[in-house]
Design an enzyme around this catalytic site. Structure first.
Site, PDB file in Angstrom:
ATOM      1  N   SER A 238      -4.695   6.290  -5.876  1.00  0.00           N
ATOM      2  CA  SER A 238      -4.986   6.839  -4.529  1.00  0.00           C
ATOM      3  C   SER A 238      -3.884   8.071  -3.238  1.00  0.00           C
ATOM      4  CB  SER A 238      -5.295   5.251  -3.602  1.00  0.00           C
ATOM      5  OG  SER A 238      -3.868   5.495  -2.869  1.00  0.00           O
ATOM      6  N   LYS A 239      -3.798   7.995  -2.470  1.00  0.00           N
ATOM      7  CA  LYS A 239      -2.795   9.312  -1.685  1.00  0.00           C
ATOM      8  C   LYS A 239      -0.938   8.528  -2.247  1.00  0.00           C
ATOM      9  CE  LYS A 239      -4.516  12.738   0.200  1.00  0.00           C
ATOM     10  NZ  LYS A 239      -6.123  12.516   0.651  1.00  0.00           N
ATOM     11  N   ARG A 240      -1.016   7.297  -2.411  1.00  0.00           N
ATOM     12  CA  ARG A 240      -0.212   7.002  -1.772  1.00  0.00           C
ATOM     13  C   ARG A 240       0.649   7.110  -3.149  1.00  0.00           C
ATOM     14  NH1 ARG A 240      -2.191   2.160  -1.373  1.00  0.00           N
ATOM     15  NH2 ARG A 240      -2.073   1.064  -2.978  1.00  0.00           N
TER      16      ARG A 240
END
Length: 472
Positions: A238-240
RNA sequence: GCUCCCUUCGUCUAGUGGCCUAGGACGUCGGCCUCUCACGCCGAAAACAGGGGUUCGAGUCCCCUAGGGAGCGCCA
């Protein structure tokens, strides 16, 4: 049947590593079989699709040279076709208008969840004949109630899902935009896909889509659901963590061949082989050899591959990459610099092109200050003598090259009975500003005589000034 | 909660019933080389999730359990 695959990203977010690998597998499969690979942009979500995201997808794929034979096609250009198909399903009784409001649907889902049931549309509008006042209807697919859908997945084998698990999905939104599960079927059908290679997150959509094909009297394509790529914490990318735009990897100094090599080995292998050129990938890739289990994105291994490709690249190949990085750092590379020589000197000590550019900075412009610790350690009064001697001999050199420079430095070390490091390291700090550079002879050869003498003079002045300050 | 999918070193993987006292790679840790940083070379630690079967024999086949993931939208 001729081989045809597609990569069909939606421009609602960045094109990330996971998407790129899906594109790569589709591309490799098509190339291996001499088939066709098409790019299709799934932009039916008007709310979230953006021009910027489309551009990132295009730029990213172009950077990696995953060139499409057809497309890009845009689903938003094919609305007439979707309407036509909807009309047919409606007419056949395989689709129907649903007048349920979002509130009703939400209440239904909440109730089902509370009763520990799988939330699903209960088909309450299936037999409705009258429109409802003030509600713009959606069109739903009438999914078969009985039996089950079976398909042979190229990576997972036989998958069977009971129709009783499936509900009546929305084909057309109330605003007239088709939904993913519908447009994807029409497009894959019209574009005659032979194999759909996509992420594992689509397994549960597959039986619904197969039912739509059947209702349309068409034979579904074959499927291959590849495992997802996880972040370091085991959760879906994910973005993280790694789910940033692929272009981020370009900025970070990764080479396309390294990224592709890394990605192809995530879920796929060919014995113990780690290094694959793109041609080898095409020759050896087989979708049937893809693993079933998810893998974790490991930046360390990507970095190792990147280093490998940098180390083994033809210097000429790397010059534009270096220039690109320098440009992004606001550094202008003057034309008289030996760029290939600089690349060659930095190749085996750079893990990324960004690192190489950083290490090359001092060749292109003077630095404002010395690396503090290095200066403290190496720019001390004791080095004044060797430094002045080196300076004088370098100034007197007839030929300026690595060999002659090497002789001077070695000669001075010998004459003064100093270890080579005692002479080389202070000069390294003097000319590069820091403790790290290519071998000192190469460094000076590349820097040029004028800059070398100038910086040695500056270092001598620096040492003298500091000594004076301490004495006073 | 329900459905589907998955399970070999920290990570990516080899392995398709005997060649496995489980191989390679990244990373880690030691050592060598050395003008810095690297490269290179040598070596080490490190895994078949657990339990039942099947079989002369199981990492490899079957079942169960556990763990992980995905899906369950008028997102794709």
């Amino acid at each position: 049947m001729s081989v045809k695959t597609r990569f069909a990203p939606s421009p609602t977010g960045y094109l990330h590593i996971g998407g790129v690998r899906t594109a790569l597998f589709n591309w490799l499969y098509a190339r291996h079989h001499g088939g066709t690979y098409v790019l299709r942009i799934e932009d039916t979500d008007q709310e979230r699709s953006t021009e910027e995201a489309i551009q990132v997808i295009l730029d990213g794929l172009a950077w990696l040279q995953l060139d499409a034979d057809e497309g890009p096609f845009f689903q938003t250009h094919r609305y007439d076709r979707y309407r036509e198909a909807i009309a047919r399903l409606l007419e056949q009784g395989d689709a129907y208008h649903c007048y349920c409001t979002r509130e009703e649907l939400e209440a239904m889902r909440a109730a089902q969840l509370a009763a520990k049931q799988k939330p699903r549309y209960d088909g309450r509008c299936r037999n409705r004949t009258e429109p409802r006042e003030g509600v713009e209807p959606v069109i739903r697919f009438r999914n078969p109630d009985e039996g089950s859908v079976v398909f042979e997945d190229h990576v997972r084998g036989r998958i069977r899902i009971a129709n009783s698990e499936l509900d009546d999905l929305v084909l057309m939104r109330s605003d007239g935009h088709p939904t993913y599960n519908f447009s994807v079927v029409i497009d894959d059908m019209d574009m005659a896909m032979s194999l759909v290679i996509r992420g594992e997150d689509h397994i549960n959509n597959t039986p619904r889509q197969i039912n739509i094909y059947r209702a349309l009297g068409a034979e579904p394509p074959e499927y291959a659901h590849v495992p997802l790529i996880m972040g370091p914490d085991g959760a879906r990318l994910s973005k993280r963590h790694g789910a940033v735009s692929v272009l981020h990897y370009r900025q970070a100094g990764f080479l396309p061949e390294a990224l592709l090599n890394y990605l192809v080995r995530l879920g796929w292998s060919h014995g113990d082989q780690e290094i694959f050129s793109v041609d080898e990938m095409i020759e050896l890739f087989d979708i049937g050899d893809v693993n079933k289990s998810a893998s974790t994105f490991d930046i360390e291994k990507l970095t190792w591959l990147n280093q490998h490709y940098i180390k083994n690249a033809d210097p000429e190949r790397l010059v534009p990459e270096l220039l690109w990085q320098l440009e992004h750092m606001g550094v202008t590379a003057d034309a008289e610099r030996d760029l290939e020589g600089i690349v060659r000197s930095l190749q085996e000590r750079s893990t990324t092109m960004l690192e190489m550019a950083q290490g090359a900075q001092f060749f292109f412009h003077d630095f404002d200050s010395y690396h503090e610790k290095a200066a403290k350690q190496h720019l001390r009064p004791v080095v004044l003598e060797p430094m002045r001697k080196v300076r004088a001999e370098l100034a007197a050199l007839d030929e300026w090259n690595a060999g002659s420079v090497h002789e001077v430095i070695n000669g001075v070390a010998n004459a003064l009975e100093l270890k080579l490091g005692k002479v080389a390291q202070p000069i390294r700090v003097a000319v590069s500003g820091g403790p790290v550079s290519p071998p000192i002879d190469q460094t000076l050869a590349l820097l040029g005589r004028d800059k070398t003498l100038e910086r040695i003079d500056s270092a001598i002045a620096f040492i003298e000034a500091r000594a004076a300050a301490q004495a006073g």
